[in-house]
Design a protein around this motif. Structure first.
Motif, PDB file in Angstrom:
ATOM      1  N   ASP A 225    -118.905 -67.591 -31.436  1.00 17.83           N
ATOM      2  CA  ASP A 225    -120.352 -67.517 -31.204  1.00 17.83           C
ATOM      3  C   ASP A 225    -120.887 -66.202 -31.784  1.00 17.83           C
ATOM      4  OD1 ASP A 225    -122.822 -68.136 -30.373  1.00 17.83           O
ATOM      5  OD2 ASP A 225    -122.492 -67.760 -28.232  1.00 17.83           O
ATOM      6  N   THR A 226    -122.198 -66.106 -31.887  1.00 16.43           N
ATOM      7  CA  THR A 226    -122.848 -64.871 -32.319  1.00 16.43           C
ATOM      8  C   THR A 226    -123.839 -64.431 -31.253  1.00 16.43           C
ATOM      9  OG1 THR A 226    -124.583 -66.072 -33.497  1.00 16.43           O
ATOM     10  CG2 THR A 226    -122.633 -65.488 -34.754  1.00 16.43           C
ATOM     11  N   ARG A 227    -123.929 -63.111 -31.050  1.00 18.38           N
ATOM     12  CA  ARG A 227    -124.848 -62.554 -30.055  1.00 18.38           C
ATOM     13  C   ARG A 227    -125.509 -61.303 -30.631  1.00 18.38           C
ATOM     14  NH1 ARG A 227    -121.051 -62.724 -24.573  1.00 18.38           N
ATOM     15  NH2 ARG A 227    -120.623 -64.986 -24.648  1.00 18.38           N
ATOM     16  N   TRP A 228    -126.695 -61.047 -30.105  1.00 19.13           N
ATOM     17  CA  TRP A 228    -127.440 -59.838 -30.508  1.00 19.13           C
ATOM     18  C   TRP A 228    -127.040 -58.663 -29.611  1.00 19.13           C
ATOM     19  CZ3 TRP A 228    -130.441 -58.859 -34.633  1.00 19.13           C
ATOM     20  CH2 TRP A 228    -130.883 -59.953 -35.385  1.00 19.13           C
ATOM     21  N   TYR A 229    -126.757 -57.525 -30.248  1.00 21.62           N
ATOM     22  CA  TYR A 229    -126.418 -56.306 -29.524  1.00 21.62           C
ATOM     23  C   TYR A 229    -127.294 -55.168 -30.045  1.00 21.62           C
ATOM     24  CZ  TYR A 229    -122.326 -58.086 -27.062  1.00 21.62           C
ATOM     25  OH  TYR A 229    -121.516 -58.772 -26.208  1.00 21.62           O
ATOM     26  N   GLN A 230    -127.603 -54.260 -29.117  1.00 18.44           N
ATOM     27  CA  GLN A 230    -128.320 -53.040 -29.511  1.00 18.44           C
ATOM     28  C   GLN A 230    -127.317 -51.886 -29.521  1.00 18.44           C
ATOM     29  OE1 GLN A 230    -131.122 -50.586 -26.959  1.00 18.44           O
ATOM     30  NE2 GLN A 230    -132.593 -51.634 -28.304  1.00 18.44           N
ATOM     31  N   TRP A 231    -127.238 -51.203 -30.684  1.00 14.91           N
ATOM     32  CA  TRP A 231    -126.365 -50.047 -30.846  1.00 14.91           C
ATOM     33  C   TRP A 231    -127.208 -48.776 -30.789  1.00 14.91           C
ATOM     34  CZ3 TRP A 231    -121.055 -49.774 -31.382  1.00 14.91           C
ATOM     35  CH2 TRP A 231    -120.382 -51.000 -31.500  1.00 14.91           C
ATOM     36  N   ARG A 232    -126.744 -47.813 -29.982  1.00 12.48           N
ATOM     37  CA  ARG A 232    -127.373 -46.492 -29.918  1.00 12.48           C
ATOM     38  C   ARG A 232    -126.336 -45.465 -30.360  1.00 12.48           C
ATOM     39  NH1 ARG A 232    -128.449 -48.792 -25.224  1.00 12.48           N
ATOM     40  NH2 ARG A 232    -127.140 -47.393 -24.006  1.00 12.48           N
ATOM     41  N   GLY A 233    -126.622 -44.793 -31.405  1.00  7.40           N
ATOM     42  CA  GLY A 233    -125.700 -43.812 -31.945  1.00  7.40           C
ATOM     43  C   GLY A 233    -126.173 -42.387 -31.676  1.00  7.40           C
ATOM     44  N   ARG A 234    -125.218 -41.480 -31.451  1.00  6.17           N
ATOM     45  CA  ARG A 234    -125.547 -40.069 -31.213  1.00  6.17           C
ATOM     46  C   ARG A 234    -124.552 -39.213 -31.989  1.00  6.17           C
ATOM     47  NH1 ARG A 234    -128.537 -36.909 -28.057  1.00  6.17           N
ATOM     48  NH2 ARG A 234    -129.430 -38.710 -26.995  1.00  6.17           N
ATOM     49  N   LEU A 235    -125.098 -38.186 -32.629  1.00  3.33           N
ATOM     50  CA  LEU A 235    -124.290 -37.245 -33.402  1.00  3.33           C
ATOM     51  C   LEU A 235    -123.999 -36.036 -32.519  1.00  3.33           C
ATOM     52  CD1 LEU A 235    -123.166 -36.812 -36.283  1.00  3.33           C
ATOM     53  CD2 LEU A 235    -125.260 -35.586 -36.795  1.00  3.33           C
TER      54      LEU A 235
ATOM     55  N   PHE B  91    -128.688 -47.572 -40.462  1.00  2.00           N
ATOM     56  CA  PHE B  91    -128.508 -46.990 -39.136  1.00  2.00           C
ATOM     57  C   PHE B  91    -127.579 -45.774 -39.206  1.00  2.00           C
ATOM     58  CE2 PHE B  91    -125.526 -47.268 -35.424  1.00  2.00           C
ATOM     59  CZ  PHE B  91    -126.339 -46.619 -34.502  1.00  2.00           C
ATOM     60  N   ILE B  92    -126.476 -45.882 -39.929  1.00  7.98           N
ATOM     61  CA  ILE B  92    -125.515 -44.766 -40.046  1.00  7.98           C
ATOM     62  C   ILE B  92    -126.156 -43.607 -40.800  1.00  7.98           C
ATOM     63  CG2 ILE B  92    -123.286 -44.077 -40.998  1.00  7.98           C
ATOM     64  CD1 ILE B  92    -123.078 -45.883 -38.561  1.00  7.98           C
ATOM     65  N   ARG B  93    -126.899 -43.925 -41.895  1.00 11.11           N
ATOM     66  CA  ARG B  93    -127.520 -42.853 -42.684  1.00 11.11           C
ATOM     67  C   ARG B  93    -128.587 -42.103 -41.887  1.00 11.11           C
ATOM     68  NH1 ARG B  93    -127.272 -46.697 -46.998  1.00 11.11           N
ATOM     69  NH2 ARG B  93    -129.442 -47.270 -46.581  1.00 11.11           N
ATOM     70  N   ASN B  94    -129.202 -42.744 -40.917  1.00  8.72           N
ATOM     71  CA  ASN B  94    -130.265 -42.107 -40.125  1.00  8.72           C
ATOM     72  C   ASN B  94    -129.711 -41.071 -39.148  1.00  8.72           C
ATOM     73  OD1 ASN B  94    -132.277 -43.530 -41.352  1.00  8.72           O
ATOM     74  ND2 ASN B  94    -132.329 -45.162 -39.830  1.00  8.72           N
ATOM     75  N   LEU B  95    -128.390 -41.075 -38.892  1.00  6.83           N
ATOM     76  CA  LEU B  95    -127.789 -40.089 -37.991  1.00  6.83           C
ATOM     77  C   LEU B  95    -127.545 -38.803 -38.760  1.00  6.83           C
ATOM     78  CD1 LEU B  95    -125.256 -42.345 -36.038  1.00  6.83           C
ATOM     79  CD2 LEU B  95    -127.319 -41.279 -35.130  1.00  6.83           C
ATOM     80  N   THR B  96    -128.390 -37.819 -38.544  1.00  6.79           N
ATOM     81  CA  THR B  96    -128.272 -36.522 -39.206  1.00  6.79           C
ATOM     82  C   THR B  96    -128.394 -35.422 -38.164  1.00  6.79           C
ATOM     83  OG1 THR B  96    -130.640 -36.397 -39.649  1.00  6.79           O
ATOM     84  CG2 THR B  96    -129.284 -37.483 -41.316  1.00  6.79           C
ATOM     85  N   THR B  97    -128.121 -34.200 -38.592  1.00  8.03           N
ATOM     86  CA  THR B  97    -128.245 -33.077 -37.660  1.00  8.03           C
ATOM     87  C   THR B  97    -129.687 -32.866 -37.238  1.00  8.03           C
ATOM     88  OG1 THR B  97    -128.365 -31.616 -39.588  1.00  8.03           O
ATOM     89  CG2 THR B  97    -126.197 -31.936 -38.576  1.00  8.03           C
ATOM     90  N   GLU B  98    -130.650 -33.194 -38.136  1.00  4.90           N
ATOM     91  CA  GLU B  98    -132.058 -33.104 -37.750  1.00  4.90           C
ATOM     92  C   GLU B  98    -132.479 -34.255 -36.840  1.00  4.90           C
ATOM     93  OE1 GLU B  98    -130.964 -33.051 -40.834  1.00  4.90           O
ATOM     94  OE2 GLU B  98    -131.180 -30.915 -41.363  1.00  4.90           O
ATOM     95  N   ASN B  99    -131.838 -35.422 -36.977  1.00  2.00           N
ATOM     96  CA  ASN B  99    -132.147 -36.602 -36.154  1.00  2.00           C
ATOM     97  C   ASN B  99    -130.832 -37.136 -35.602  1.00  2.00           C
ATOM     98  OD1 ASN B  99    -133.576 -38.728 -34.988  1.00  2.00           O
ATOM     99  ND2 ASN B  99    -133.236 -40.035 -36.768  1.00  2.00           N
ATOM    100  N   PRO B 100    -130.340 -36.542 -34.476  1.00  2.00           N
ATOM    101  CA  PRO B 100    -128.989 -36.870 -34.003  1.00  2.00           C
ATOM    102  C   PRO B 100    -128.883 -38.219 -33.317  1.00  2.00           C
ATOM    103  CG  PRO B 100    -130.030 -35.313 -32.515  1.00  2.00           C
ATOM    104  CD  PRO B 100    -130.986 -35.501 -33.642  1.00  2.00           C
ATOM    105  N   THR B 101    -129.991 -38.936 -33.073  1.00  2.29           N
ATOM    106  CA  THR B 101    -129.916 -40.231 -32.385  1.00  2.29           C
ATOM    107  C   THR B 101    -130.600 -41.286 -33.245  1.00  2.29           C
ATOM    108  OG1 THR B 101    -131.974 -39.857 -31.174  1.00  2.29           O
ATOM    109  CG2 THR B 101    -129.935 -39.148 -30.105  1.00  2.29           C
TER     110      THR B 101
END
Length: 1013
Positions: free
Chosen positions: A276-286, A253-263
């Motif tokens: 406990d454990t829970r599922w979370y969705q992370w959205r990253g933006r450069l 996920f971290i490697r996919n954040l590039t200047t060509e693909n900022p999200t």
């Protein structure tokens, strides 16, 4: 211009959807309005563009439900001065010039950017994102907003659910400025309370990270998720609390954040402060500056269970596909295990060989066939050079053809490695087949399967029958997924080799053509045909929504249908509403469907087997409640099935028996071992003894799922045991009163016990005089040559006792004189554990009279043989193996074959003079009543004593006219009445039958007819 009929149909659809607020599919709507699916789809598309109908994807189905979205054209007309239009990806689609100037930017700078770019304050940005998602689901919301960096009053934001011209959902943000005096103090206080409440209730966390990976800022929501304060997080390296095993996905996920693909987006499971454990969705933006330099990373996390948006559907489908792949891999491993078990336990010798003939792997039967103890003795050897496999099959294997062959081995050569041949067989014959396998890409085989089977017995038993060719099928098949790319016009632009194999069509034939042009025959799961407009890729191109479906497609190369599990995914270019491509991913599930059908058939056979068993078969849960019992068990209890299912064992068996049974069940379930128990039950039919076996069946988690039981009625065995005990009490009296001489010896041969008959046989009055005397040794010394050292097997013996000689040598204190001949048998006595013999039992009897009678019998036999030799009727006899043992003079005269030429021969040698070929005759029918006779008999009659009388018309000598023969066959018995062979007599009755025929017609007088006879 909409005509009245269309308006009427649209209103009818709206009314139907209002009556079903949870939504309906196109099929349901078409059925209720009695219109076809195409018309219903057209009207629904119109309503969707008007904002009156919304569409939701539920699994593979599309559900339409009423909504109150405004068309985007109406929103532009009434709210154009201060308007922001956000699409379903939460990106800015339109921005009015007035609003752009308010925040000191231009529309071009913001169009295509995330909506939170408009709201630089982190708190208000997070609130607005949550409200935008609700508005996309059809909820209208209001919000007070003060543009960051702008002077002036606060603005009132109205979030209006909107539908675009393409039918996709969107949100319109209409702004209205409020003067400061119009906002009372209470409103300021209320707005502060609202913001505080949003901070407490909001579930979406925000984290801002510097380019070196350290946290610059976090909101209260993320602090609450991690259970840490801002001081504990800011300035430290950013690493969310992932569960074990989630690091690899986070790094991608971290490697996919590039200047060509900022999200980028990722779903991961996080450890909560409460354990406990829970599922979370992370959205990253450069975040980059105008020069393209990275200024900051911004991450937003939200609980997946708290919302479902349209962009999550591909990820869930991806997880579903991964689960299916795992299930298929598990099924493949299980199939490989089953195939390995079949390979190892096959009654046919199987070996995998390279094309050079080297043996790579062999099964147990192959080792048995060649007398090898383990695979190391034979693997690596050459099948052609070492095993004498015919080398002429190699060219056929290299060309991809299977080959059959047979190998003959001499008995002498394979004396040390017996193949299970019958006694007296000259050779051992192996039937074999070689089939090419492991085809390379160029189409040449890389090895072959060698299969061998010992057919010696079958060849001897079925010499006159045509061999049935053995059929072998390949156990080798590759599991692969096919992938096909189609353009927006539905034409195939690419396909992988697996797709070529599954579809039975080469890539060159598919390129640039549609499904319809290829004339592929596609069917639904119910067997009905599927037209091109109903194929998944057509729907995906039209709606832009992924679709999954199970279809059957005809493979022209194999001449049959393949069942495919297909997933069709549309592909979009950035900023475009319509897909430019679709990709179809499919896997061949034909074997799985066949396996499911075979499993259902196996379950049916198992049910029939259990229900037909004479034993009581039942299933219990670990607490002792009856889950299932077969019909025989219900019959034993004399109660209907519905009254006993679900009952506990104490309820079924009162008086304490049921409680004991339940303890046995609990013990088997807890220990996980099989328990055997013999118990006595009091049933309506009386007292019954049962031998019960309790078998625990475990679940995948290691616990006991249920306990299977099999109870067998052993009442008769118990009664027999009691009878055996009583018989043992009588053994002593039988031993003493037996007319046979019986003696019991110790392991060295010393006498322990003798009965009265044994004392009389040897002429001994007092048994104490011979105690510990070695009787077997005395018998050997006086002439019992076949009684050597005592053995561990039953050994018969015979001996001539000269009592004068015995008395003169003082071997026994006997009072008898003269000589007698005795016969007997020595049997070892073993304990119950089957170890070495701890004694011997000698049984003897006087056969002097019988020996004299046998001598007289031999003289009588020779006399009778002479009579049979000179009988006027032609006669021959065979033993149980079909070997000729008698061929009299009349038979020699009839056939012209001397007795010494045929005596001792088998294989239907006696049939050659009569029929010119080897075949069963009437004498074989006596020994084998089921034997089929290929020669024609005019009549066959069965008489007493298993005799068979028949008539046949044959010409024995070549050139002679056919004659009528009377044939009689009967069994031969020995002195004990057992069948030892059969005899067949043949008499020419041609003249007799002609006279009888003439007498019937009246052509001759009775005297003349009798004279001819």
């Amino acid at each position: 211009m909409v005509d009245s009929r269309t308006d009427y149909s649209v209103s009818k659809i709206l009314n139907v959807l209002k009556e079903h607020p949870n939504g309906l599919s196109i099929t349901d709507i078409a059925a209720q309005l009695s219109i076809n699916r195409n018309s219903a789809s057209k009207y629904l598309e119109m309503l969707q563009r008007q904002g009156s109908v919304d569409i939701r994807q539920v699994g593979a189905a599309k559900i339409y439900c009423p909504t109150r979205r405004l068309p985007v054209a109406a929103v532009r007309r009434f709210c154009s001065p201060n308007l922001v239009l956000v699409d379903h990806n939460l990106e800015i689609l339109e921005l009015s010039d007035a609003l752009a100037s308010l925040i000191k930017t231009t529309p071009e700078a913001l169009i295509g950017k995330p909506a939170q770019t408009l709201f630089r304050g982190p708190d208000s940005s997070d609130d607005l994102l949550s409200l935008l998602r609700k508005a996309l689901r059809g909820e209208e919301k209001d919000l007070l907003w003060h543009p960051a960096g702008a002077r002036g009053p606060t603005c009132h934001l109205t979030l209006i659910p909107t539908v675009l011209e393409t039918g996709r959902p969107a949100v319109s943000l209409a702004l209205e400025r409020l003067p400061m005096e119009d906002i009372p103090k209470e409103e300021h206080l209320l707005e502060a309370l609202r913001q505080e409440a949003l901070q407490k209730d909001r579930t979406e966390g925000v984290v801002r990270v510097s380019p070196d990976g350290r946290i610059r800022w976090v909101d209260e929501v993320y602090c609450r998720i991690t259970g840490k304060s801002r001081d504990d997080l800011i300035g430290r390296p950013f690493q969310p609390p992932l569960v074990t095993g989630g690091g690899a996905g986070w790094k991608r996920f971290i490697r996919n954040l590039t200047t060509e693909n900022p999200t980028a987006t990722v779903d991961c499971r996080m450890a909560m402060p409460d354990g406990d454990t829970r599922w979370y969705q992370w959205r990253g933006r450069l975040l980059c500056d105008a020069d393209g330099r990275i200024r900051e990373y911004q991450y937003l996390c939200s609980a997946i269970r708290e919302h479902t948006t349209s962009e999550e559907i591909p990820y869930r489908q991806q997880r579903s596909r991964e689960q299916q792949i795992n299930d298929l891999a598990t099924a493949l491993r299980e199939a490989e295990a089953r195939i390995g078990a079949v390979f190892d336990e096959s009654p046919v010798g199987i070996a995998f060989c390279g094309m050079d003939g080297a043996l790579a792997r062999v099964n147990r039967m192959f080792l048995t066939v060649f007398g090898a103890r383990d695979g190391g003795m034979i693997e690596g050897r050459n099948a052609f050079a070492d095993l004498e496999i015919p080398s002429d099959i190699l060219p056929r294997l290299q060309s991809g053809e299977a080959a059959e062959f047979s190998i003959s081995y001499s008995r002498k050569r394979h004396r040390d490695h017996p193949f299970g041949v019958e006694e007296g067989a000259e050779t051992v014959c192996l039937a074999g087949a070689a089939s090419p396998v492991f085809f390379r890409e160029e189409g040449t085989p890389s090895g072959f399967v060698l299969q061998l089977c010992d057919v010696t017995g079958r060849k001897k038993a079925e010499a006159a029958l045509v061999e049935v060719k053995s059929r072998y099928r390949s156990l080798f098949e590759t599991l692969a997924e096919g992938v096909v790319y189609l353009g927006a016009d539905g034409r195939i632009i690419d396909a992988n080799p697996s797709a070529e194999y599954i579809l039975g069509c080469s890539l060159s034939d598919m390129l640039g053509r549609t499904f319809n042009e290829l004339r592929w025959r596609v069917i639904h799961e119910d067997g009905t045909g599927c037209s091109e407009d109903l194929l998944p890729h057509a729907a995906a191109l039209a709606t832009g929504i992924p679709a999954r479906k199970t279809l059957g497609i005809f493979n022209p190369r194999e001449g049959g249908y393949h069942w495919l599990d297909t997933l069709t995914v549309p592909r979009f270019r950035p900023g475009e509403e319509n897909p430019f491509q679709t990709v179809i991913i499919f896997c061949d599930i034909t074997e799985r469907k066949a396996a499911e059908e075979a499993y259902r058939e196996s379950e049916k056979r198992y049910r029939i087997l259990v229900e037909s068993m004479p034993d009581v078969t039942f299933l219990l849960d670990p607490e002792g409640h009856l889950l299932y019992v077969n019909a025989f068990g219900a019959q034993v209890l004399h109660r209907p099935m519905e009254e006993i299912i679900g009952k506990s064992l104490p309820e079924l068996f009162p008086n304490g028996q049921g409680a004991q049974y339940r303890r046995n069940v609990a013990s088997a379930a807890a220990a996980g071992t099989i328990i055997n128990n013999i118990s006595r039950l009091q049933l309506p039919d009386g007292e019954v003894w049962y031998d019960t076996r309790l078998i625990p069946v475990g679940a995948r988690d290691g616990t006991c799922r249920y306990v299977m039981g099999i109870a067998r009625d052993i009442t008769a065995w118990k009664q027999a045991e009691e009878v055996s005990r009583k018989h043992a009490e009588r053994f002593r009296s039988i031993f003493e009163e037996s007319p046979l001489g019986i003696a019991v010896c110790d392991p060295e041969g010393g006498l322990l016990h003798v009965n009265r008959a044994c004392l009389e046989l040897f002429g001994i009055a007092d048994p104490g005089e011979i105690r510990r005397i070695n009787l077997p040794e005395i018998c050997r010394r006086v002439g019992a040559r076949d009684m050597q050292a005592l053995k561990d097997t039953v050994t018969p013996f015979e001996c001539l006792l000269d009592f004068d000689h015995i008395r003169s040598r003082s071997l026994l204190p006997t009072t008898r004189t003269g000589s007698i001949r005795i016969e007997g048998v020595v049997s070892p006595l073993r304990s119950a554990d089957g170890g070495a013999a701890d004694g011997y039992l000698l049984q003897m009897y006087d056969v002097t009279s019988r020996v004299l009678a046998e001598g007289a019998l031999r003289e009588s036999h020779d006399w009778l043989a002479g009579i049979a030799r000179h009988l006027p009727d032609a006669m021959f006899a065979i033993d149980l193996k079909g070997v000729v043992i008698t061929w009299n003079l009349a038979m020699e005269e009839l056939t012209g074959i001397l007795a010494e030429e045929v005596l001792g021969k088998g294989n239907y040698e006696y049939a050659l003079p009569f029929y010119g070929e080897r075949m069963p005759m009437l004498v074989d029918k006596v020994l084998k009543p089921a034997e089929a006779l290929r020669n024609s008999y005019r009549s066959i009659a069965y008489a007493e004593g298993d005799e068979i009388i028949a008539e046949t018309v044959i010409s024995i000598h070549k050139g002679d006219s056919p004659r009528i023969w009377w044939v009689k066959a009967a069994p031969l018995y020995d002195s004990r009445g057992e069948v030892v062979g059969a005899v067949e007599s043949i008499r020419d009755i041609t003249e007799q039958r002609r006279a009888e025929e003439a007498l019937k017609k009246g052509d001759v007088s009775p005297n003349t007819a009798l004279g001819s006879l």
